[in-house]
Enzyme design. Sequence first.
Site, PDB file in Angstrom:
ATOM      1  N   VAL A 152       6.780   8.534   7.970  1.00 35.30           N
ATOM      2  CA  VAL A 152       6.749   7.071   7.920  1.00 35.30           C
ATOM      3  C   VAL A 152       5.548   6.541   8.692  1.00 35.30           C
ATOM      4  O   VAL A 152       5.388   6.825   9.880  1.00 35.30           O
ATOM      5  CB  VAL A 152       8.032   6.465   8.543  1.00 35.30           C
ATOM      6  CG1 VAL A 152       8.019   4.953   8.405  1.00 35.30           C
ATOM      7  CG2 VAL A 152       9.273   7.046   7.898  1.00 35.30           C
TER       8      VAL A 152
ATOM      9  N   ILE B 249       1.372   6.038  13.192  1.00 37.38           N
ATOM     10  CA  ILE B 249       2.113   5.134  14.092  1.00 37.38           C
ATOM     11  C   ILE B 249       3.404   5.840  14.512  1.00 37.38           C
ATOM     12  O   ILE B 249       4.200   6.208  13.652  1.00 37.38           O
ATOM     13  CB  ILE B 249       2.477   3.800  13.393  1.00 37.38           C
ATOM     14  CG1 ILE B 249       1.239   3.142  12.778  1.00 37.38           C
ATOM     15  CG2 ILE B 249       3.173   2.864  14.355  1.00 37.38           C
ATOM     16  CD1 ILE B 249       1.564   1.880  11.964  1.00 37.38           C
TER      17      ILE B 249
ATOM     18  N   GLY C 293      -3.934   9.617   5.973  1.00 38.93           N
ATOM     19  CA  GLY C 293      -5.193  10.287   6.342  1.00 38.93           C
ATOM     20  C   GLY C 293      -4.914  11.538   7.157  1.00 38.93           C
ATOM     21  O   GLY C 293      -3.854  11.670   7.774  1.00 38.93           O
TER      22      GLY C 293
ATOM     23  N   GLY D 277       2.429   7.207   8.824  1.00 31.45           N
ATOM     24  CA  GLY D 277       1.398   8.142   9.292  1.00 31.45           C
ATOM     25  C   GLY D 277       1.304   8.267  10.796  1.00 31.45           C
ATOM     26  O   GLY D 277       2.206   8.775  11.459  1.00 31.45           O
TER      27      GLY D 277
ATOM     28  N   LYS E  10      10.000   5.190   2.629  1.00 34.57           N
ATOM     29  CA  LYS E  10       9.795   5.057   4.078  1.00 34.57           C
ATOM     30  C   LYS E  10      10.823   4.098   4.690  1.00 34.57           C
ATOM     31  O   LYS E  10      11.336   4.346   5.787  1.00 34.57           O
ATOM     32  CB  LYS E  10       8.367   4.575   4.349  1.00 34.57           C
ATOM     33  CG  LYS E  10       7.310   5.613   3.938  1.00 34.57           C
ATOM     34  CD  LYS E  10       5.927   4.988   3.870  1.00 34.57           C
ATOM     35  CE  LYS E  10       4.852   5.954   3.440  1.00 34.57           C
ATOM     36  NZ  LYS E  10       3.606   5.295   3.053  1.00 34.57           N
TER      37      LYS E  10
ATOM     38  N   THR F 230      -4.750  18.107   2.778  1.00 32.75           N
ATOM     39  CA  THR F 230      -5.312  17.195   3.789  1.00 32.75           C
ATOM     40  C   THR F 230      -4.514  17.249   5.091  1.00 32.75           C
ATOM     41  O   THR F 230      -5.070  17.418   6.174  1.00 32.75           O
ATOM     42  CB  THR F 230      -5.272  15.747   3.236  1.00 32.75           C
ATOM     43  OG1 THR F 230      -5.808  15.779   1.920  1.00 32.75           O
ATOM     44  CG2 THR F 230      -6.045  14.798   4.080  1.00 32.75           C
ATOM     45  N   VAL F 231      -3.183  17.109   4.966  1.00 31.94           N
ATOM     46  CA  VAL F 231      -2.363  17.024   6.181  1.00 31.94           C
ATOM     47  C   VAL F 231      -2.223  18.397   6.846  1.00 31.94           C
ATOM     48  O   VAL F 231      -2.389  18.529   8.068  1.00 31.94           O
ATOM     49  CB  VAL F 231      -0.968  16.434   5.850  1.00 31.94           C
ATOM     50  CG1 VAL F 231      -0.116  16.363   7.106  1.00 31.94           C
ATOM     51  CG2 VAL F 231      -1.110  15.054   5.222  1.00 31.94           C
TER      52      VAL F 231
HETATM   53  N1  HSE Z   1       0.233   6.461  -0.504  1.00 33.37           N
HETATM   54  C1  HSE Z   1       0.618   6.256   0.870  1.00 33.37           C
HETATM   55  C2  HSE Z   1       0.006   4.948   1.320  1.00 33.37           C
HETATM   56  C3  HSE Z   1       0.120   7.391   1.717  1.00 33.37           C
HETATM   57  O1  HSE Z   1      -0.845   4.410   0.644  1.00 33.37           O
HETATM   58  O2  HSE Z   1       0.434   4.436   2.351  1.00 33.37           O
HETATM   59  C4  HSE Z   1       0.789   7.488   3.036  1.00 33.37           C
HETATM   60  O3  HSE Z   1       2.141   7.722   2.959  1.00 33.37           O
END
Ligand code: HSE
Length: 433
Positions: free
Chosen positions: A130, A134, A300, A132, A203, A13-14
Amino acid sequence: MKPVRLAILGLGTVGGGALKLLQENAAEIKRRTGREIQITHVGTRRPRPDLELEGIKQSADLLDIVRQPDVDVVVEVMGGIHPAYEVIMEAIKHGKQVVTANKALLAEHGNELFKAAEDNAVQIAYEAAVAGGIPIIKVIREGLAANHIEWLAGIINGTGNFILTEMREKGRAFDDVLKEAQELGYAEADPTFDVEGIDAAHKLTILASCAFGIPLQFDKVYTEGISKITAQDVKYAEDLGFRIKHLGIARRAEKGIELRVHPTLIPDEQLIANVNGVKNAVLVQANAVGPTLYYGAGAGAGPTASAVVADVIDIVRDISYTEDGAGTIPQLAFEALTNVPILSREEMTTGYYIRLNAEDQTGVLADVTTILSRAGISIDAIMQQSRLKDLIPIVILTDPIVESKMDDALAQIQALPAIRGEIVRIRLESLDS
Ligand code: HSE
């Protein structure tokens, strides 16, 4: 200037998202960096016919890719600790710059990796690890660079936040919501990482290291999940003007630093209490600017790729325009790292929500409040709920108190003959600046 050459390791995905973003926004990115970015290699086992891979070498031999001379920057987006650790180490030893989204790897092995990067004069960039999309690492290292950060509190696991939101808004059961989060693609491969707080602890470890200049100390984070939160407590908290959120908190206290992940009651008028669904948010209390809140998608393809590519852009700028290619992404400066102790759970200070079930007997409440008062615990609110079966639920909110005192008081209350079942305790933070 010659193009900067990139290897993307992992086309999930990433990785797929980062590749597409680099291709789609190539002109925009070139305008911002002044240099072309050329993807020369992708490390993948699976074919991805949906991606434009013409002219890009594909291989599953990741160690071989990171040794290639036509690679300047390695983007590791495959996740997991092994073989990511070995591959990144090899990349660093071959003088490659590294971008990674791998929170577990950095939280658990970051100290070794950053040391190796320093020894080999390369950088590791990790914005995507950390929250995503942001840009919280950039905020700490650039926007708030003038400040002394006092504490930060974040909703940094989208799956956990989604579960708590659905439980509160729709009265849904925990397992049912977790299943939906997995289907939506937000949950970790092992769901305990989300619901037991391990992902958030990874994180938080990285955030605290950046904010306080301390080594990565994942093993010292007090971590409690949300799997024991009941609809009953969600409702009582709401009646008292609070929401239950799964927070990661890093706080400078008098005797050391608190690193903790746990369900937390927060006043419902706080902005962060209204961050719902899979969204993430981080509230930072810094001495000059005061509180600032950062909100957005924590996972995402698009949001995470946005952070990965921003790191690539930073590195391209650094190696192109800084003297001798010196980096501007703050690495852990080992000599400068403070040795402030991380406090044990017993030494941490928080407010509390306590729920106990008592038999309907004269004097029970008096016994409970006497124990709390003898322990020096100040009661902020007390609420007796309507009888459930033969028992009366009593909910007490307390002012902040050191946890060891609360442990002692609760042990005494638990031993009272009129108290039935296990006492529920959930931490409470007002998050005042
Ligand atoms: N499993 C993580 C979440 C994915 O739900 O935030 C992103 O790091």
